[in-house]
Write a protein that holds these residues in place. Sequence first.
Motif, PDB file in Angstrom:
ATOM      1  N   SER A   1       6.083  77.437  54.248  1.00 33.03           N
ATOM      2  CA  SER A   1       6.648  77.029  55.535  1.00 33.03           C
ATOM      3  C   SER A   1       7.798  76.046  55.358  1.00 33.03           C
ATOM      4  O   SER A   1       8.809  76.124  56.069  1.00 33.03           O
ATOM      5  N   ASN A   2       7.681  75.120  54.414  1.00 28.76           N
ATOM      6  CA  ASN A   2       8.759  74.143  54.219  1.00 28.76           C
ATOM      7  C   ASN A   2       9.965  74.762  53.524  1.00 28.76           C
ATOM      8  O   ASN A   2      11.099  74.340  53.777  1.00 28.76           O
ATOM      9  N   LEU A   3       9.755  75.751  52.662  1.00 28.86           N
ATOM     10  CA  LEU A   3      10.901  76.462  52.088  1.00 28.86           C
ATOM     11  C   LEU A   3      11.635  77.258  53.163  1.00 28.86           C
ATOM     12  O   LEU A   3      12.865  77.344  53.150  1.00 28.86           O
TER      13      LEU A   3
ATOM     14  N   ASP B   1      15.728  76.853  54.747  1.00 23.21           N
ATOM     15  CA  ASP B   1      16.600  78.032  54.716  1.00 23.21           C
ATOM     16  C   ASP B   1      16.500  78.780  53.391  1.00 23.21           C
ATOM     17  O   ASP B   1      17.475  79.370  52.926  1.00 23.21           O
ATOM     18  N   GLN B   2      15.314  78.781  52.807  1.00 24.24           N
ATOM     19  CA  GLN B   2      15.058  79.527  51.577  1.00 24.24           C
ATOM     20  C   GLN B   2      14.062  80.653  51.865  1.00 24.24           C
ATOM     21  O   GLN B   2      13.041  80.820  51.196  1.00 24.24           O
ATOM     22  N   GLN B   3      14.376  81.458  52.893  1.00 20.21           N
ATOM     23  CA  GLN B   3      13.435  82.478  53.355  1.00 20.21           C
ATOM     24  C   GLN B   3      13.116  83.509  52.277  1.00 20.21           C
ATOM     25  O   GLN B   3      11.961  83.925  52.140  1.00 20.21           O
ATOM     26  N   GLU B   4      14.114  83.940  51.535  1.00 21.11           N
ATOM     27  CA  GLU B   4      13.882  85.011  50.554  1.00 21.11           C
ATOM     28  C   GLU B   4      12.881  84.582  49.486  1.00 21.11           C
ATOM     29  O   GLU B   4      11.942  85.311  49.160  1.00 21.11           O
TER      30      GLU B   4
ATOM     31  N   ILE C   1      -2.407  82.681  57.535  1.00 19.02           N
ATOM     32  CA  ILE C   1      -1.672  81.473  57.135  1.00 19.02           C
ATOM     33  C   ILE C   1      -0.280  81.833  56.623  1.00 19.02           C
ATOM     34  O   ILE C   1       0.718  81.167  56.955  1.00 19.02           O
ATOM     35  N   LEU C   2      -0.177  82.894  55.825  1.00 22.40           N
ATOM     36  CA  LEU C   2       1.127  83.265  55.260  1.00 22.40           C
ATOM     37  C   LEU C   2       2.072  83.803  56.322  1.00 22.40           C
ATOM     38  O   LEU C   2       3.276  83.505  56.306  1.00 22.40           O
ATOM     39  N   VAL C   3       1.553  84.620  57.245  1.00 18.90           N
ATOM     40  CA  VAL C   3       2.409  85.100  58.336  1.00 18.90           C
ATOM     41  C   VAL C   3       2.927  83.926  59.148  1.00 18.90           C
ATOM     42  O   VAL C   3       4.115  83.854  59.500  1.00 18.90           O
ATOM     43  N   ASP C   4       2.059  82.982  59.470  1.00 22.78           N
ATOM     44  CA  ASP C   4       2.466  81.802  60.233  1.00 22.78           C
ATOM     45  C   ASP C   4       3.472  80.959  59.457  1.00 22.78           C
ATOM     46  O   ASP C   4       4.455  80.470  60.022  1.00 22.78           O
ATOM     47  N   ALA C   5       3.241  80.785  58.152  1.00 22.88           N
ATOM     48  CA  ALA C   5       4.146  79.975  57.338  1.00 22.88           C
ATOM     49  C   ALA C   5       5.531  80.590  57.244  1.00 22.88           C
ATOM     50  O   ALA C   5       6.542  79.874  57.154  1.00 22.88           O
ATOM     51  N   LEU C   6       5.610  81.915  57.266  1.00 22.26           N
ATOM     52  CA  LEU C   6       6.903  82.598  57.208  1.00 22.26           C
ATOM     53  C   LEU C   6       7.617  82.616  58.553  1.00 22.26           C
ATOM     54  O   LEU C   6       8.716  83.167  58.666  1.00 22.26           O
TER      55      LEU C   6
END
Length: 582
Positions: A558-560, A564-567, A481-486
Amino acid sequence: MRLIPQQQGEEGDDSGSEPGESEGEAPNIDSIVGAESNDATDPAAPASADNGIQVGALEAIDPDAAGVSLPGIEPFPGDLWSGSRRSRVEALVPRLPVAAPSLAMRRLALGLLTSPAQPPAGAGEAGALALARAERLVAMGARDAALALLESAGPEGGQSLTARIENDRLLAAFDLDAACAQILGKAGRADDGYWRRVRILCQAHAGLIEAATLGLELLLETDTAPDQVFDDAIYAMAGLAEPVVDPLADPTPLRVAAWRLAQFPIPVEAVTRAAPDVLPAIVVAPESLPGTRLLAAERAGASGALPIEALRDIYRAMSFSSEERADALAQVESLEPPLGRALMLQAIEAETAPALRAELLAEALFLAETQGAHGTAARAFAHLVGTVPPAPAHVWFSAAAGRALIAAGEFDAAARWYALAMDHASRNPEAMRASLRLWPLMLLSGDDDHLTTAKFDAWLALRADESGRTVAVARANWLAILVDALGGRVDPQVWDRLLLDEQPVAARARAPALALTNGLSKAAEDGQLGETVLLALLLLGDAGPAAAGIATVGPVVSNLVSADQQEEARAIALEAALAAGL
């Protein structure tokens, strides 16, 4: 009064007045800008080609648009609230979580509250949003930022809030001399219950306990909001009540100052209820037990209200015998967890042999994880992990070292331990296990997220063998889930394995707040940056990513990323992954 200095060769007396001016009269504007500027006093007149002066009306300054610059905090753009409704933002900002044990959440919240930006559209009272932002900053323990924001914004009512923030800062520092110098003899705030209680506290501090109790009796005859906790402390100092602290009372700077003046030990239950801005006041309270003070320091450090080096200094200040430090592993489990971590830090710092230091670090980090404090311990011990070289003799330490360094945000150092484990994995079973344990975290911390089937199968088999199939699948769901969300790639075969599992963990996870989740998705889709960040923080809540379920953390991350708040999205994903046991 002249508007420009007298130039060489100009006539005039020593007072700087122009000829024909008398003291107190306005100067002749012609003598300053020249006679041709008279036309410019008419707003309808065109600008003079000779002097370039233009005259117009300035728009009123909106206090809610003000902001301040904080070191290490990247401000959001000026259109932060574009597309959002003012009524919604004003209702949600006061609910912003401030005590979450998450540095990523703190950075996002500080940026949201301090960035100068055009306020959201809609009718509202000017300055209300600035006041709400300042209040949340205070609750986070960022009083200096709150004061700077109020000074910049200048909202109506800001002066009274500024005075209270400054006074609370003095009370929290137990600087009663300075706090009392501001209140004693000033009757202008007599109708305010807070300031009247500050005056009562100052009378008690000056030894005027009879005057303090009399003032309290008079106060109780008014319709001022009651504060039984504070009142009991004053009565106890006068011998009129039991000298005890209600463990369920919310500690405030005023209450903590009263408890300290009465020399009451602050109960540990108060630490668990204290807001970040009060925790440092408990840390420095010598009347309280060392374990209570250490717990306050750890909570303040976890929320970002106390620098990590300050936490280390408090660990070092705890008193242990040389025998206890020499036999720390045998002593640590008999101590309260915060005191145990203090003992381990002192023992590790005293050990100079890298191999022995690594053994102590591994035990300390493992024990902290079983106590639910791995993040705090990892950040506190990261400087010591850095003293153990990633050499072949220490390959067994790779997993513990890498996890601690990732938790502390030192990704390059963690990568060196992962590379060491990978280099020896083919011929060293211990190195193979270490590389597999580190692999999920390295995957989440990198830019090229690709969850491959082969690596996933090997990792899942190891974790199932160590902790059982159910726990391993729970962690596998988190990872996918986290890999997909990122925004990473997950092989379809990985999803197949999780979908066909008999106990899909995602179905059992704690359900998130549906309205917040829906609002978060819509805000991200509509490009509403400020509202996306605000709703993401509200969805995570005061418990932070470590306690949020997978059904909450996934949409937040995913929404962050979409905003454009990838970091910060990646940092939140890693905090959740470490807490989930990855």
